[in-house]
Design an enzyme around this catalytic site. Structure first.
Site, mmCIF file in Angstrom:
data_model
loop_
_atom_site.group_PDB
_atom_site.id
_atom_site.type_symbol
_atom_site.label_atom_id
_atom_site.label_comp_id
_atom_site.label_asym_id
_atom_site.label_seq_id
_atom_site.Cartn_x
_atom_site.Cartn_y
_atom_site.Cartn_z
ATOM 1 N N HIS A 206 51.148 31.228 16.582
ATOM 2 C CA HIS A 206 50.864 29.818 16.842
ATOM 3 C C HIS A 206 49.521 29.345 16.280
ATOM 4 O O HIS A 206 49.210 28.160 16.331
ATOM 5 C CB HIS A 206 50.864 29.543 18.350
ATOM 6 C CG HIS A 206 49.635 30.048 19.045
ATOM 7 N ND1 HIS A 206 49.488 31.355 19.415
ATOM 8 C CD2 HIS A 206 48.486 29.430 19.419
ATOM 9 C CE1 HIS A 206 48.312 31.512 20.000
ATOM 10 N NE2 HIS A 206 47.673 30.366 20.009
HETATM 11 C C1 UD1 Z 1 46.146 25.402 21.737
HETATM 12 C C2 UD1 Z 1 44.711 25.840 21.483
HETATM 13 C C3 UD1 Z 1 44.681 27.295 21.043
HETATM 14 C C4 UD1 Z 1 45.410 28.178 22.032
HETATM 15 C C5 UD1 Z 1 46.809 27.634 22.286
HETATM 16 C C6 UD1 Z 1 47.492 28.405 23.370
HETATM 17 C C7 UD1 Z 1 43.258 24.038 20.689
HETATM 18 C C8 UD1 Z 1 42.548 23.470 19.530
HETATM 19 N N1 UD1 Z 1 44.097 25.045 20.423
HETATM 20 O O1 UD1 Z 1 46.824 25.479 20.496
HETATM 21 O O2 UD1 Z 1 43.341 27.735 20.967
HETATM 22 O O3 UD1 Z 1 45.490 29.473 21.517
HETATM 23 O O4 UD1 Z 1 46.728 26.258 22.692
HETATM 24 O O5 UD1 Z 1 48.871 28.295 23.307
HETATM 25 O O6 UD1 Z 1 43.065 23.603 21.799
HETATM 26 N N2 UD1 Z 1 53.427 21.124 21.640
HETATM 27 C C9 UD1 Z 1 54.604 20.845 22.259
HETATM 28 N N3 UD1 Z 1 54.674 21.001 23.616
HETATM 29 C C10 UD1 Z 1 53.634 21.389 24.374
HETATM 30 C C11 UD1 Z 1 52.424 21.657 23.730
HETATM 31 C C12 UD1 Z 1 52.315 21.524 22.365
HETATM 32 O O7 UD1 Z 1 55.596 20.483 21.621
HETATM 33 O O8 UD1 Z 1 53.774 21.523 25.606
HETATM 34 C C13 UD1 Z 1 53.344 21.022 20.168
HETATM 35 C C14 UD1 Z 1 52.922 19.633 19.670
HETATM 36 O O9 UD1 Z 1 53.631 19.366 18.499
HETATM 37 C C15 UD1 Z 1 51.467 19.832 19.337
HETATM 38 C C16 UD1 Z 1 51.424 21.285 18.878
HETATM 39 O O10 UD1 Z 1 52.383 21.947 19.683
HETATM 40 O O11 UD1 Z 1 51.001 18.960 18.347
HETATM 41 C C17 UD1 Z 1 50.067 21.942 19.060
HETATM 42 O O12 UD1 Z 1 49.633 21.833 20.413
HETATM 43 P P1 UD1 Z 1 48.053 21.834 20.753
HETATM 44 O O13 UD1 Z 1 47.888 21.828 22.223
HETATM 45 O O14 UD1 Z 1 47.348 20.770 19.984
HETATM 46 O O15 UD1 Z 1 47.530 23.178 20.156
HETATM 47 P P2 UD1 Z 1 48.135 24.652 20.257
HETATM 48 O O16 UD1 Z 1 48.623 25.030 18.912
HETATM 49 O O17 UD1 Z 1 49.058 24.724 21.405
HETATM 50 N N1 UDP Z 2 52.841 33.928 26.867
HETATM 51 C C1 UDP Z 2 53.907 33.645 27.696
HETATM 52 N N2 UDP Z 2 55.096 33.305 27.107
HETATM 53 C C2 UDP Z 2 55.257 33.234 25.757
HETATM 54 C C3 UDP Z 2 54.147 33.543 24.928
HETATM 55 C C4 UDP Z 2 52.937 33.874 25.517
HETATM 56 O O1 UDP Z 2 53.800 33.710 28.911
HETATM 57 O O2 UDP Z 2 56.359 32.913 25.307
HETATM 58 C C5 UDP Z 2 51.555 34.293 27.495
HETATM 59 C C6 UDP Z 2 51.011 35.628 27.058
HETATM 60 O O3 UDP Z 2 51.583 36.657 27.842
HETATM 61 C C7 UDP Z 2 49.522 35.456 27.287
HETATM 62 C C8 UDP Z 2 49.294 33.991 26.986
HETATM 63 O O4 UDP Z 2 50.571 33.357 27.082
HETATM 64 O O5 UDP Z 2 49.187 35.703 28.635
HETATM 65 C C9 UDP Z 2 48.729 33.831 25.616
HETATM 66 O O6 UDP Z 2 48.772 32.507 25.251
HETATM 67 P P1 UDP Z 2 48.785 32.027 23.740
HETATM 68 O O7 UDP Z 2 49.233 33.109 22.845
HETATM 69 O O8 UDP Z 2 49.518 30.746 23.717
HETATM 70 O O9 UDP Z 2 47.238 31.650 23.493
HETATM 71 P P2 UDP Z 2 45.943 32.486 23.117
HETATM 72 O O10 UDP Z 2 45.806 33.615 24.057
HETATM 73 O O11 UDP Z 2 46.061 32.900 21.690
HETATM 74 O O12 UDP Z 2 44.854 31.470 23.263
#
Ligand code: UD1
Ligand code: UDP
Length: 367
Positions: A206
């Site tokens: 992601h």
């Molecule tokens: C965010 C964090 C990242 C973290 C990750 C955990 C920032 C800059 N990034 O990244 O550090 O590792 O969360 O998962 O804060 N979207 C959906 N549904 C949701 C959420 C997101 O469809 O419930 C989609 C949307 O298209 C959105 C994209 O995912 O634009 C990215 O979501 P966003 O929260 O901006 O950043 P993450 O990639 O989730």
């Molecule tokens: N996770 C989850 N379901 C998923 C993918 C990840 O519960 O389908 C959990 C994972 O076990 C970990 C956390 O989400 O505890 C990590 O989140 P993510 O990879 O989104 O973000 P990051 O840690 O890179 O910020």
């Protein structure tokens, strides 16, 4: 003492679950939980509140997705209003997302002390939005909870005073230990997906640097398709990556050859990590959980913040720039490695990070 906690993204719900449970069990601090709404899908948010018994947030700001500027700006407005309404003694933030940044800035500008869990992590790559968020959050914080000596050293090098730092350990290790029994009951996820113990690769993807760069994204999926010639590859896909795949029009082919599933809940994720032969990921949390589960891990990035695991041989760093063939080889080779290495349970706090954090918060209240 009143603590206002800001969460918004999936890994923050898991981290906050550990500390909120301990805070609720003591009498010195009360907690107000604010959800920014950065993550909002049922499988990215609600499932964690339900499974991990996290209290319903006092407010959900429902900010949702957007560009960095728009998303962070709306969070700042909403969090500032909540801080003015609740007048907490301290603002508690987790990790390095835009929700972390907004919480840190809003509180610091109102002269409310900030406590940051997972302080001092550095990739030394400022092209990552998370690196900017964590540096800013750390420098807005009064109390900094680091996960390891490496993180503590990073903070000291940046001029943060030793007295502000508590080397608490990793709350995600506490979470893994606490919820492991529950995860055993979720082992039926393997049956549902037709998987056998240690016979599949588990992948997550992601990070913006991978999803938003078509060359890296295509190389990673090409690598996973090569791995799939040997083992099933299970991929609970983050919505960001679903959108990126659609943009690249490579969804159809990979869907037939990889087991692409919707994001799973935390307990099913722990079960999948434990039973996988190998994990391939660009997630921060999943790298550590693979270690906690005793499963070899390949991190598909140019660098990692969790350098200890690479140095100890539990995690192999593999930049997607090496190409699909080499990435696939590293994933297949990692499967054979590291099971002989002995896990150091004291690394990352030995499962008592939450206790140390709550103790320090209570101590702060007494100051
Ligand atoms: C965010 C964090 C990242 C973290 C990750 C955990 C920032 C800059 N990034 O990244 O550090 O590792 O969360 O998962 O804060 N979207 C959906 N549904 C949701 C959420 C997101 O469809 O419930 C989609 C949307 O298209 C959105 C994209 O995912 O634009 C990215 O979501 P966003 O929260 O901006 O950043 P993450 O990639 O989730
Ligand atoms: N996770 C989850 N379901 C998923 C993918 C990840 O519960 O389908 C959990 C994972 O076990 C970990 C956390 O989400 O505890 C990590 O989140 P993510 O990879 O989104 O973000 P990051 O840690 O890179 O910020």
């Amino acid at each position: 003492m009143k603590i206002l906690t800001v969460v918004g993204a999936r890994p923050q719900f898991i981290k906050a679950a550990v500390v909120s449970r301990l805070l609720a069990a003591q009498s010195q601090c009360t907690e107000v939980l604010i959800h920014t709404g950065q993550h909002y899908d049922e499988r990215m948010s609600d499932v964690f509140f339900r499974e991990l018994s996290i209290p319903v947030p006092t407010a959900n700001l429902a900010i949702g997705s957007g560009s960095h500027g728009a998303q962070t700006a709306q969070m700042l407005i909403g969090i500032e209003q909540e801080l003015q309404k609740h007048r907490p003694d301290l603002c508690l933030i987790y990790g390095d997302t835009n929700s972390t940044l907004a919480g840190a800035l809003a509180a610091a500008k109102l002269h409310i002390p900030v406590a940051h869990v997972e302080a001092g992590l550095r990739s030394f790559n400022k092209r990552m939005p998370e690196e900017i968020n964590r540096i800013t959050a750390d420098h807005c914080s009064t109390l900094l909870f680091s996960a390891s000596p490496v993180s503590t050293a990073n903070l000291l090098r940046e001029g943060i005073a030793q007295a502000q730092i508590v080397e608490a350990g990793d709350v995600m290790y506490d979470a893994t230990l606490f919820y492991l029994d529950g995860a055993v009951n979720h082992q039926d996820v393997l049956c549902r997906l037709g998987l056998e113990e240690k016979s599949y690769a588990l992948a997550t993807l992601h990070r913006a640097e991978n999803t938003d760069d078509p060359r890296r994204l295509c190389a990673i999926f090409d690598a996973l398709l090569r791995v799939a010639e040997h083992y099933a590859v299970v991929l609970p896909l983050h919505p960001r990556t679903v959108a990126a795949l659609q943009r690249q029009a490579i969804a159809a082919e990979v869907r037939t050859r990889l087991r692409i599933i919707e994001p799973v809940g935390y307990l099913e994720m722990l079960a999948l990590e434990r039973s996988a032969a190998v994990v391939a990921t660009d997630s921060g949390g999943v790298q550590k959980e693979a270690y906690y589960a005793g499963t070899p891990c390949v991190t598909l990035r140019d660098e990692t913040e969790w350098v200890e695991l690479v140095e100890l041989g539990f995690n192999s760093l593999c930049s997607p720039t090496v190409g699909a063939q080499r990435m696939a080889e590293v994933i297949l080779e990692a499967k054979e490695q590291c099971t002989a290495l002995a896990k150091d349970v004291s690394l990352y706090g030995g499962g008592r990070a939450g206790e140390r954090i709550v103790e320090a918060l209570a101590g702060f209240a007494g100051r």
